[in-house]
Write an enzyme that holds these catalytic residues in place. Structure first.
Site, PDB file in Angstrom:
ATOM      1  N   ARG A  26       0.847  -1.205   0.000  1.00 21.64           N
ATOM      2  CA  ARG A  26       0.000   0.000   0.000  1.00 21.64           C
ATOM      3  C   ARG A  26       0.878   1.249   0.000  1.00 21.64           C
ATOM      4  O   ARG A  26       0.623   2.200  -0.723  1.00 21.64           O
ATOM      5  CB  ARG A  26      -0.934  -0.024   1.196  1.00 21.64           C
ATOM      6  N   ALA A  41       2.386  15.166 -12.910  1.00 18.54           N
ATOM      7  CA  ALA A  41       1.261  15.808 -13.605  1.00 18.54           C
ATOM      8  C   ALA A  41       1.256  17.310 -13.329  1.00 18.54           C
ATOM      9  O   ALA A  41       1.026  18.113 -14.243  1.00 18.54           O
ATOM     10  CB  ALA A  41      -0.062  15.172 -13.177  1.00 18.54           C
ATOM     11  N   GLU A 101       0.940  22.243 -15.015  1.00 17.75           N
ATOM     12  CA  GLU A 101       0.660  23.444 -14.231  1.00 17.75           C
ATOM     13  C   GLU A 101       1.879  24.378 -14.216  1.00 17.75           C
ATOM     14  O   GLU A 101       2.826  24.161 -13.462  1.00 17.75           O
ATOM     15  CB  GLU A 101       0.288  23.066 -12.788  1.00 17.75           C
ATOM     16  N   GLU A 136       7.001  27.865  -9.114  1.00 19.05           N
ATOM     17  CA  GLU A 136       7.230  27.802  -7.674  1.00 19.05           C
ATOM     18  C   GLU A 136       8.288  26.754  -7.331  1.00 19.05           C
ATOM     19  O   GLU A 136       9.111  26.971  -6.429  1.00 19.05           O
ATOM     20  CB  GLU A 136       5.904  27.508  -6.954  1.00 19.05           C
ATOM     21  N   GLU A 152      -0.249  24.825  -3.861  1.00 17.04           N
ATOM     22  CA  GLU A 152      -0.397  24.844  -5.325  1.00 17.04           C
ATOM     23  C   GLU A 152      -0.925  23.508  -5.835  1.00 17.04           C
ATOM     24  O   GLU A 152      -1.742  23.466  -6.768  1.00 17.04           O
ATOM     25  CB  GLU A 152       0.931  25.192  -5.994  1.00 17.04           C
ATOM     26  N   GLU A 190      -8.916  23.016  -9.274  1.00 18.80           N
ATOM     27  CA  GLU A 190      -9.164  23.518 -10.623  1.00 18.80           C
ATOM     28  C   GLU A 190      -9.458  22.379 -11.598  1.00 18.80           C
ATOM     29  O   GLU A 190     -10.340  22.502 -12.455  1.00 18.80           O
ATOM     30  CB  GLU A 190      -7.980  24.343 -11.109  1.00 18.80           C
ATOM     31  N   ASP A 208     -11.275  30.481  -6.792  1.00 18.05           N
ATOM     32  CA  ASP A 208     -10.744  31.661  -6.110  1.00 18.05           C
ATOM     33  C   ASP A 208     -10.238  31.316  -4.710  1.00 18.05           C
ATOM     34  O   ASP A 208      -9.201  31.829  -4.276  1.00 18.05           O
ATOM     35  CB  ASP A 208     -11.807  32.754  -6.010  1.00 18.05           C
ATOM     36  N   SER A 263      -6.918  29.597  -5.023  1.00 19.16           N
ATOM     37  CA  SER A 263      -5.903  30.600  -5.333  1.00 19.16           C
ATOM     38  C   SER A 263      -5.545  31.410  -4.092  1.00 19.16           C
ATOM     39  O   SER A 263      -4.374  31.728  -3.859  1.00 19.16           O
ATOM     40  CB  SER A 263      -6.410  31.513  -6.444  1.00 19.16           C
ATOM     41  N   TRP A 270      10.905  34.123   5.369  1.00 21.09           N
ATOM     42  CA  TRP A 270      12.175  34.448   4.723  1.00 21.09           C
ATOM     43  C   TRP A 270      12.594  35.887   5.028  1.00 21.09           C
ATOM     44  O   TRP A 270      13.771  36.171   5.227  1.00 21.09           O
ATOM     45  CB  TRP A 270      12.083  34.211   3.216  1.00 21.09           C
TER      46      TRP A 270
END
Length: 125
Positions: A11, A25, A30, A36, A71, A78, A97, A100, A114
């Site tokens: 598994r 993918a 994307e 990123e 992301e 999406e 939205d 995002s 950072w």
């Protein structure tokens, strides 16, 4: 209906394969994920200079990984919304939205982490 789900180490193996398939993918389909990921790879060596402790290094790296995770989730949202139909739907638009916005929030977290690490490092010079 018999329970033929894979269990144990098999598994884990298949789950890992599916995870890498999803990452591939995202990389192939994307552009935002690619950008990123490239940014994370560029920031990786810099994080070793910026961090003066293992904890700070972990914080810098985790903040970057959170952006990639958000992301991936946004891309999944999406994909599902686009699969459901191409006609305008207020809830579909809201879902996209919100996904995002989640990415944006993680980008702000990374910028804060950072920025604070850089501020502290430059103040010590």
């Amino acid at each position: 209906m018999p329970n033929d789900k894979v269990t144990g180490p098999a598994r884990f193996y298949y789950a890992t394969c599916y995870s890498f398939k999803g990452m591939r993918a995202a990389f192939v389909h994307e552009p935002a994920f690619r950008y990123e990921l490239y940014a994370v790879l560029l920031m990786l060596p810099f994080s070793f200079w910026l961090a003066d402790s293992v904890f700070k290094l972990a914080l810098l790296l985790v903040s970057c990984l959170l952006v990639l995770m958000a992301e991936l989730i946004n891309s999944a949202i999406e994909a599902v919304v686009d699969r459901a139909g191409l006609e305008f739907n207020e809830l579909a638009g809201r879902a996209k939205d919100l996904g995002s916005a989640a990415v944006f929030v993680t980008l702000m977290i990374a910028a804060l982490v950072w920025g604070a690490a850089l501020w502290e490092r430059l103040a010590a010079l």
